[in-house]
Design a protein around this motif. Structure first.
Motif, PDB file in Angstrom:
ATOM      1  N   MET A  35      12.979   2.931   0.912  1.00 32.97           N
ATOM      2  CA  MET A  35      12.396   2.699   0.468  1.00 32.97           C
ATOM      3  C   MET A  35      12.054   2.544  -0.718  1.00 32.97           C
ATOM      4  O   MET A  35      12.013   3.506  -0.675  1.00 32.97           O
ATOM      5  N   HIS A  36      11.759   1.366  -1.495  1.00 31.34           N
ATOM      6  CA  HIS A  36      11.109   1.649  -2.320  1.00 31.34           C
ATOM      7  C   HIS A  36       9.907   0.990  -2.871  1.00 31.34           C
ATOM      8  O   HIS A  36      10.331  -0.236  -1.917  1.00 31.34           O
ATOM      9  N   MET A  37       9.324   1.232  -3.613  1.00 30.32           N
ATOM     10  CA  MET A  37       8.135   0.285  -4.319  1.00 30.32           C
ATOM     11  C   MET A  37       8.890  -1.208  -4.759  1.00 30.32           C
ATOM     12  O   MET A  37      10.103  -0.449  -5.850  1.00 30.32           O
ATOM     13  N   ALA A  38       8.738  -2.685  -5.119  1.00 32.14           N
ATOM     14  CA  ALA A  38       8.757  -3.366  -5.324  1.00 32.14           C
ATOM     15  C   ALA A  38       8.766  -2.992  -7.134  1.00 32.14           C
ATOM     16  O   ALA A  38       7.754  -3.780  -7.397  1.00 32.14           O
ATOM     17  N   VAL A  86      -4.623  -0.868  -1.728  1.00 32.26           N
ATOM     18  CA  VAL A  86      -3.284  -0.487  -2.506  1.00 32.26           C
ATOM     19  C   VAL A  86      -2.150   0.180  -1.874  1.00 32.26           C
ATOM     20  O   VAL A  86      -2.441   1.133  -0.730  1.00 32.26           O
ATOM     21  N   THR A  87      -0.939  -0.207  -3.102  1.00 31.16           N
ATOM     22  CA  THR A  87       0.317   0.558  -1.991  1.00 31.16           C
ATOM     23  C   THR A  87       0.571   1.573  -3.265  1.00 31.16           C
ATOM     24  O   THR A  87       0.753   1.118  -4.188  1.00 31.16           O
ATOM     25  N   ALA A  88       0.866   2.610  -2.880  1.00 33.10           N
ATOM     26  CA  ALA A  88       1.582   3.542  -3.816  1.00 33.10           C
ATOM     27  C   ALA A  88       2.395   5.032  -2.927  1.00 33.10           C
ATOM     28  O   ALA A  88       1.762   4.951  -1.864  1.00 33.10           O
ATOM     29  N   PRO A  89       3.366   5.394  -3.608  1.00 33.48           N
ATOM     30  CA  PRO A  89       3.788   6.618  -3.179  1.00 33.48           C
ATOM     31  C   PRO A  89       2.460   7.637  -2.689  1.00 33.48           C
ATOM     32  O   PRO A  89       1.551   7.561  -2.768  1.00 33.48           O
ATOM     33  N   ALA A  90       3.138   8.101  -1.094  1.00 31.83           N
ATOM     34  CA  ALA A  90       1.600   8.798  -0.644  1.00 31.83           C
ATOM     35  C   ALA A  90       1.650  10.342  -1.029  1.00 31.83           C
ATOM     36  O   ALA A  90       0.296   9.818  -0.575  1.00 31.83           O
ATOM     37  N   ASP A  91       1.687  10.321  -2.136  1.00 32.26           N
ATOM     38  CA  ASP A  91       1.558  11.649  -2.966  1.00 32.26           C
ATOM     39  C   ASP A  91       1.200  11.638  -4.085  1.00 32.26           C
ATOM     40  O   ASP A  91      -0.070  12.120  -4.795  1.00 32.26           O
ATOM     41  N   GLN A  92       0.800  10.615  -4.134  1.00 33.52           N
ATOM     42  CA  GLN A  92      -0.622  10.212  -5.074  1.00 33.52           C
ATOM     43  C   GLN A  92      -1.467   8.625  -4.646  1.00 33.52           C
ATOM     44  O   GLN A  92      -2.307   8.511  -5.630  1.00 33.52           O
ATOM     45  N   SER A  98       5.101  -6.005  -2.572  1.00 31.38           N
ATOM     46  CA  SER A  98       4.838  -4.934  -2.306  1.00 31.38           C
ATOM     47  C   SER A  98       5.928  -3.500  -2.230  1.00 31.38           C
ATOM     48  O   SER A  98       5.633  -2.539  -2.770  1.00 31.38           O
ATOM     49  N   ARG A  99       6.593  -3.672  -1.263  1.00 29.14           N
ATOM     50  CA  ARG A  99       8.011  -2.677  -1.217  1.00 29.14           C
ATOM     51  C   ARG A  99       9.432  -2.963  -0.709  1.00 29.14           C
ATOM     52  O   ARG A  99       8.877  -4.077  -0.218  1.00 29.14           O
ATOM     53  N   HIS A 100       9.774  -2.752  -0.689  1.00 26.87           N
ATOM     54  CA  HIS A 100      11.524  -3.454  -0.321  1.00 26.87           C
ATOM     55  C   HIS A 100      12.243  -2.294   0.275  1.00 26.87           C
ATOM     56  O   HIS A 100      12.206  -1.015  -0.182  1.00 26.87           O
ATOM     57  N   ARG A 101      12.786  -2.537   1.769  1.00 26.03           N
ATOM     58  CA  ARG A 101      13.919  -1.852   2.212  1.00 26.03           C
ATOM     59  C   ARG A 101      15.435  -2.003   2.085  1.00 26.03           C
ATOM     60  O   ARG A 101      16.124  -3.412   2.449  1.00 26.03           O
ATOM     61  N   ARG A 137       5.239   4.626   6.724  1.00 25.97           N
ATOM     62  CA  ARG A 137       4.430   5.729   5.414  1.00 25.97           C
ATOM     63  C   ARG A 137       4.391   6.636   4.661  1.00 25.97           C
ATOM     64  O   ARG A 137       3.921   7.648   4.621  1.00 25.97           O
ATOM     65  N   ASP A 138       5.520   7.596   5.488  1.00 27.72           N
ATOM     66  CA  ASP A 138       6.008   8.903   4.889  1.00 27.72           C
ATOM     67  C   ASP A 138       5.824   9.083   3.482  1.00 27.72           C
ATOM     68  O   ASP A 138       5.715   9.247   2.896  1.00 27.72           O
ATOM     69  N   GLU A 139       7.152   7.816   2.996  1.00 23.78           N
ATOM     70  CA  GLU A 139       6.858   8.261   1.269  1.00 23.78           C
ATOM     71  C   GLU A 139       5.924   7.278   0.804  1.00 23.78           C
ATOM     72  O   GLU A 139       5.338   7.568  -0.303  1.00 23.78           O
ATOM     73  N   PHE A 140       5.709   6.260   1.186  1.00 25.32           N
ATOM     74  CA  PHE A 140       4.631   5.316   0.966  1.00 25.32           C
ATOM     75  C   PHE A 140       3.452   4.173   1.500  1.00 25.32           C
ATOM     76  O   PHE A 140       3.445   4.281   2.765  1.00 25.32           O
TER      77      PHE A 140
END
Length: 527
Positions: free
Chosen positions: A223-226, A325-331, A214-217, A266-269
């Motif tokens: 923080m990034h989407m994987a 769903v996991t996504a960038p917060a603005d998406q 899902s995501r990794h730090r 959850r700030d970025e994703f």
């Protein structure tokens, strides 16, 4: 009052549904009739007055609707499990053929006519289409109806009790299918401690199933989407979704379990469950949604009814699915708009697909199949819609024509069809049961029917044990082999709607229906 109810079939129908539902809620030591209460309410009403019966067209509608929606729900899993289900299908087919021979032997020993023997077989195996085939074969003779009506009630009760025993015994025993069941979906955060040169696209397939990243730090806190090209380095934290065994495999390969909770950042994703309600997406796979390409978003789980599925690329989505769903917060808002996210939209039962599928199923049921020595065979209002439902349920859509139904809508239609059929079926037999039970012939038919149904139940229960089938699947096979919706309804209710019940039912129901229709016709021809 007698004529009033006879002249008001719709009022009578809903009285039967209400009284039967109340009757079905009565439970003795955890065993109740459930929806089968409607059947026995209808039997009681028609025994009081023979004209207190629901019209045949209502029963046919209910049976067709029930069979078609069962097919729609079971279709996606039916064909994938067909190879593994060859042995249960063979068990049911051989058992029903042997029961035909047993019925003939008992019937001849007790001096029954050919028509009565055919009705006894249809009744003890609760198969109305088989009864209809026998009546047509004998030019409308009442003999099959007498045999059917006296053995039908015992056929329902014995199989209900057997299903209840199987389910209750299964709760206290280990699940023999545990290793083959779809594993529960779990999440885990892993800290990478081992050197690793493979990217995520090479890691996500394990010997125990797929794992979604899902995501990794990174160690510096970013923080990034994987993505598939991501290579995990020592010190990274990664959020994984998959089965326990698959997660254990990757944990051993990459590092160790971490207590960190990446989903709280959850700030970025961000993440949320989004309802799939856009009709253009129904029947597509997760991969065909292209969430990563469109929004840099990733689906990790799909909630359907009360079950969670891992959102693999090839999973077909259905109306009303709740996609995690996991996504960038603005998406996230754009993802929700793309998928639909409307409770109101999923209340649509897709009338075009439903009507087209039902029409095709009923047409298939009327197609004559000429069998040498037996005459003409029809699949009827049950087997035809069921077979079409299985096929179109597997396809999902054909071009722009959508076949699937929202999960909740399909369950509602299944239950409605079941209740309509049971209200009709009971009304056909009540008065005949009262008339025949007082004669010596009636007692013989009741006892013979109980013996045949008990043999049917015993062979299937023992065979299922030899095949190492779990209790829910065995209960579904019992209901399917008996072609009895009341047993299916009880099994579903008593197992908390375990999907293996419906899969077992749909797996053997078509062959059981065809074998019974043919057997009833053969029995009318034997001397």
């Amino acid at each position: 009052m007698d004529n009033f109810l006879a002249e008001q079939p719709i009022l009578l129908l809903f009285l039967l549904l209400a009284i039967g539902t109340l009757l079905g809620k009565i439970s003795i030591r955890g065993v109740g009739l459930g929806p089968a209460g409607v059947l026995f309410a209808a039997l009681a009403f028609s025994a009081i007055h023979p004209d207190w019966a629901v019209p045949e067209v209502v029963g046919n509608l209910g049976l067709a609707l029930f069979a078609y929606t069962i097919g729609i729900v079971a279709g996606p899993s039916f064909f994938s499990g067909l190879r593994r289900g060859a042995r249960p299908i063979g068990l049911v087919a051989v058992t029903l053929v042997a029961l035909g021979a047993l019925t003939y032997g008992i019937g001849r020993g007790l001096g029954f006519s050919s028509g009565t023997i055919a009705g006894l077989y249809a009744g003890s195996n609760t198969n109305t289409p088989g009864l209809a085939a026998a009546i047509i074969r004998l030019d409308g003779s009442p003999e099959p109806t007498v045999g059917y009506s006296l053995s039908y009630v015992g056929g329902v009760l014995v199989m209900l009790l057997t299903a209840a025993y199987v389910v209750r015994a299964g709760r206290a025993a280990p699940d023999p299918e545990a290793a083959a069941n779809r594993p529960e979906v779990e999440t885990r955060v892993i800290e990478i401690t081992h050197d690793n040169v493979m990217d995520i696209s090479e890691l996500h397939r394990t010997p125990y199933g797929e794992v979604l990243f899902s995501r990794h730090r990174t160690p510096d806190g970013e923080m990034h989407m994987a993505s598939g090209e991501t290579v995990l380095r020592p010190g990274d934290l990664v959020h994984l979704v998959g089965s326990e065994r698959a997660l254990n495999h990757l944990t051993k390969q990459l590092g160790r379990v971490s207590a960190a909770v990446l989903t709280m950042e959850r700030d970025e994703f961000d993440f949320r469950r989004i309802i799939l309600s856009d009709k253009a997406l129904f029947g597509k796979t997760i991969g065909e949604l292209h969430l990563w390409d469109r929004f840099m978003a990733r689906a990790t789980r799909v909630r359907r009814g009360d079950q969670d599925f891992l959102a693999t690329e090839h999973l077909i989505v259905q109306p009303g699915d709740r996609i995690r769903v996991t996504a960038p917060a603005d998406q996230m808002g754009k993802v929700a708009k793309f998928l639909g996210d409307s409770e109101h939209a999923i209340s649509d039962i897709n009338p075009l697909g439903l009507a087209t599928g039902m029409a095709l199923g009923l047409l298939l049921g009327t197609v004559p199949f000429v069998v040498p020595g037996l005459g003409t065979l029809h699949l009827g209002a049950a087997a035809g819609p069921l077979l079409v439902g299985l096929v179109v349920g597997r396809r999902g859509r054909t071009g722009r024509l959508l076949w699937t139904l929202p999960h909740s809508g399909a369950e509602t239609l299944t239950q409605l069809g079941l209740l309509l059929f049971l209200a009709y079926a009971g009304g056909r037999a009540g008065s005949q049961v009262v008339t025949a039970i007082t004669s010596p012939l009636g007692v013989k038919l009741v006892l013979a029917g109980l013996v045949i149904t008990a043999a049917h139940a015993a062979v299937l229960a023992l065979g299922a044990r030899q095949l190492a089938l779990a209790a829910p699947r065995t209960a579904g096979i019992l209901a399917g082999s008996q072609t009895q919706p009341a047993v299916l309804a009880y099994a579903n209710e008593s197992t908390g709607h375990d999907p293996r019940v419906t899969l077992g039912y749909a797996l053997v129901y078509p062959v059981a229906m065809v074998v019974k229709i043919m057997a009833c016709q053969i029995l009318t021809m034997l001397p």
